[in-house]
Design an enzyme around this catalytic site. Sequence first.
Site, PDB file in Angstrom:
ATOM      1  N   HIS A 310       1.058  -1.026  -0.145  1.00 46.89           N
ATOM      2  CA  HIS A 310      -0.108   0.130   0.203  1.00 46.89           C
ATOM      3  C   HIS A 310       0.717   1.215  -0.051  1.00 46.89           C
ATOM      4  CE1 HIS A 310      -3.174   2.978   0.947  1.00 46.89           C
ATOM      5  NE2 HIS A 310      -4.350   2.068   0.542  1.00 46.89           N
ATOM      6  N   ASP A 368      -7.811  -5.070   0.159  1.00 48.50           N
ATOM      7  CA  ASP A 368      -8.263  -6.126  -0.672  1.00 48.50           C
ATOM      8  C   ASP A 368      -8.278  -8.175  -0.409  1.00 48.50           C
ATOM      9  OD1 ASP A 368     -10.322  -4.227  -1.938  1.00 48.50           O
ATOM     10  OD2 ASP A 368      -9.279  -3.491  -3.331  1.00 48.50           O
TER      11      ASP A 368
HETATM   12  N1  ACO Z   1       4.439  -7.866  -5.205  1.00 47.68           N
HETATM   13  C1  ACO Z   1       5.688  -7.700  -5.388  1.00 47.68           C
HETATM   14  N2  ACO Z   1       6.463  -6.012  -5.183  1.00 47.68           N
HETATM   15  C2  ACO Z   1       5.322  -5.673  -4.624  1.00 47.68           C
HETATM   16  C3  ACO Z   1       4.631  -5.379  -4.858  1.00 47.68           C
HETATM   17  C4  ACO Z   1       3.560  -6.494  -4.585  1.00 47.68           C
HETATM   18  N3  ACO Z   1       2.434  -6.787  -4.244  1.00 47.68           N
HETATM   19  N4  ACO Z   1       3.841  -4.330  -4.294  1.00 47.68           N
HETATM   20  C5  ACO Z   1       4.827  -3.168  -4.230  1.00 47.68           C
HETATM   21  N5  ACO Z   1       6.370  -3.516  -4.353  1.00 47.68           N
HETATM   22  C6  ACO Z   1       7.819  -3.165  -4.196  1.00 47.68           C
HETATM   23  C7  ACO Z   1       7.963  -2.958  -5.982  1.00 47.68           C
HETATM   24  O1  ACO Z   1       7.879  -3.809  -6.531  1.00 47.68           O
HETATM   25  C8  ACO Z   1       9.108  -1.529  -5.186  1.00 47.68           C
HETATM   26  O2  ACO Z   1       9.803  -2.783  -5.276  1.00 47.68           O
HETATM   27  P1  ACO Z   1      11.481  -2.066  -5.560  1.00 47.68           P
HETATM   28  O3  ACO Z   1      11.586  -0.794  -4.205  1.00 47.68           O
HETATM   29  O4  ACO Z   1      12.723  -3.242  -5.390  1.00 47.68           O
HETATM   30  O5  ACO Z   1      11.399  -1.628  -6.682  1.00 47.68           O
HETATM   31  C9  ACO Z   1       8.517  -1.621  -3.356  1.00 47.68           C
HETATM   32  O6  ACO Z   1       7.989  -2.827  -3.594  1.00 47.68           O
HETATM   33  C10 ACO Z   1       7.969   0.012  -3.665  1.00 47.68           C
HETATM   34  O7  ACO Z   1       6.409  -0.305  -4.639  1.00 47.68           O
HETATM   35  P2  ACO Z   1       5.553   0.405  -5.304  1.00 47.68           P
HETATM   36  O8  ACO Z   1       5.495  -0.277  -6.429  1.00 47.68           O
HETATM   37  O9  ACO Z   1       6.916   1.529  -5.426  1.00 47.68           O
HETATM   38  O10 ACO Z   1       4.580   1.098  -4.185  1.00 47.68           O
HETATM   39  P3  ACO Z   1       3.035   2.145  -4.322  1.00 47.68           P
HETATM   40  O11 ACO Z   1       3.590   2.550  -3.348  1.00 47.68           O
HETATM   41  O12 ACO Z   1       3.962   2.694  -5.895  1.00 47.68           O
HETATM   42  O13 ACO Z   1       1.902   1.339  -5.057  1.00 47.68           O
HETATM   43  C11 ACO Z   1       0.717  -0.188  -4.574  1.00 47.68           C
HETATM   44  C12 ACO Z   1       1.522   0.579  -3.960  1.00 47.68           C
HETATM   45  C13 ACO Z   1       0.012  -0.026  -5.959  1.00 47.68           C
HETATM   46  C14 ACO Z   1      -0.802  -0.769  -3.719  1.00 47.68           C
HETATM   47  C15 ACO Z   1       2.119  -1.169  -5.112  1.00 47.68           C
HETATM   48  O14 ACO Z   1       1.669  -1.916  -3.521  1.00 47.68           O
HETATM   49  C16 ACO Z   1       0.735  -2.631  -5.265  1.00 47.68           C
HETATM   50  O15 ACO Z   1       1.108  -2.904  -6.702  1.00 47.68           O
HETATM   51  N6  ACO Z   1       0.292  -3.681  -4.953  1.00 47.68           N
HETATM   52  C17 ACO Z   1      -0.822  -5.310  -5.438  1.00 47.68           C
HETATM   53  C18 ACO Z   1      -2.056  -4.351  -5.872  1.00 47.68           C
HETATM   54  C19 ACO Z   1      -2.443  -3.803  -4.426  1.00 47.68           C
HETATM   55  O16 ACO Z   1      -3.198  -4.643  -4.039  1.00 47.68           O
HETATM   56  N7  ACO Z   1      -3.485  -2.957  -4.709  1.00 47.68           N
HETATM   57  C20 ACO Z   1      -4.265  -2.650  -4.032  1.00 47.68           C
HETATM   58  C21 ACO Z   1      -3.619  -1.505  -3.417  1.00 47.68           C
HETATM   59  S1  ACO Z   1      -5.333  -1.208  -2.208  1.00 47.68           S
HETATM   60  C22 ACO Z   1      -6.117  -0.312  -2.719  1.00 47.68           C
HETATM   61  O17 ACO Z   1      -5.933   0.371  -3.783  1.00 47.68           O
HETATM   62  C23 ACO Z   1      -8.016  -0.229  -2.125  1.00 47.68           C
END
Ligand code: ACO
Length: 434
Positions: A310, A368
């Site tokens: 998140h 979720d």
């Molecule tokens: N699985 C694997 N790796 C992940 C995940 C994941 N679900 N989420 C983040 N990471 C990793 C990224 O690759 C990144 O790694 P790095 O530092 O080695 O490059 C690090 O964790 C930081 O991630 P970001 O993408 O920069 O985080 P951001 O805050 O931009 O994204 C998000 C947040 C979109 C929720 C992301 O965690 C994600 O895509 N999760 C899966 C989708 C999801 O569950 N979305 C629902 C969110 S809740 C809502 O909207 C109701």
Amino acid sequence: MSGKTETFELRDGASGRSSQLPVRTGTIGPAALDIAGLHKDLDVFTYDPGFGATAATESRITYIDGDAGVLLYRGYPIEQLAEKSSFMEVAYLLLLGELPTSRQLEEFTGNIRYHTMLNETLLRFFNGFHHNAHPMAMVSAVVASMSAFYHDTMDIHNPRHREIFSHRIIAKLPTIAAAAHKHSLGQPFIYPRNELDYAANLLHMLFAVPCEAYKLDPIASEALDLLFILHADHEQNASTSTVRLAGSTGANPYAAISAGVSALWGPAHGGANEAVLAMLEQIGSVDHIPKHLAMAKDKSGHFRLMGFGHRVYKNFDPRAQIIRAMCHKVLARLGRADNPLFELALRLEEIALKDEYFVSRKLYPNVDFYSGVIYSAIGIPRSMFTVMFAVARTVGWVAHWQEMISDPGMRIGRPRQLYTGATRREYLEIARRG
Ligand code: ACO
């Protein structure tokens, strides 16, 4: 209005020019540097892709402390609201700022009930969609189309018009959601039954058929009401910011909410609930968890652990904890305590939370990760999960839109950019190219 306590001086060493940036403080949470004068003073923009450190507005609606796992609606902790309140009471709170008295709540729910039916012409819009259209496509289109029906109450500067809009959209979203579902099934639309409460009425419209009585399961409506409370608002998330941006142009509110529905659809946001179930089915069994965790860590691929991570919560998502507990309750009461997908989700969470990759990046289950397990258990198909989220989040979108429009200082939202394209060059006739 936030307070201004001190200023922060930013100096450009090369030119010697400086800018005094007021530090704005809210009631809780980090202060914010007011950079409005920066461009004028120093001829620079700020650069913050993804808005990770940018407060785009003041707001009094919802507060999140991502490190401590705190979520407050108008100051009230989500845990207390989840335990003691109802979705309609939470809707009143988010929209109007205070918990209602019994009389106020009765009047508010009466106003919502009054607007549950759809204009028959609007109902016919669904027939224009192919049977396999995604329900989110139908919902965003029909919500946008509502602006063609209510010309008499669309003056965004008229508080009474705004109030009628908010009752209409909150009342009609479940009817639109259910109509989208019925269209996918090829079943007749089911009209609302206004003696039912909000969640029960939606279940009735989703599952009743004209040829036999539908027996409502109280655990299903209790679970749905809880999920709606938890999804009702989440400060300046992507879809809410979309609603604000679209609304800041003066666009009619139905258009702004429809933009929010579209933004919610993406798998990084509200579409994650649908994607989680698809992922759990893809994983299939506990033995396959390590392979999928490896895929999630592999930066050369696009696979992510859906329902994990998140932007704001870096310790735990308080909503996920409440939903996990509700999963146990719903599955036990429905006699499906040994639900294989829930078992798999629990094991996946356990294994991921011990994995260095997820621990070091502070990736935890979000709201979720478990919601789809509940939706499935009460019979809601996967393609409708994000629609359920949209029904609940409409309340938050409306509260934020109202807050923005009633702010006399509202300006059109218009970000700037760091341009990295070609510098000026002269047009070359086509015959002289290549
Ligand atoms: N699985 C694997 N790796 C992940 C995940 C994941 N679900 N989420 C983040 N990471 C990793 C990224 O690759 C990144 O790694 P790095 O530092 O080695 O490059 C690090 O964790 C930081 O991630 P970001 O993408 O920069 O985080 P951001 O805050 O931009 O994204 C998000 C947040 C979109 C929720 C992301 O965690 C994600 O895509 N999760 C899966 C989708 C999801 O569950 N979305 C629902 C969110 S809740 C809502 O909207 C109701």
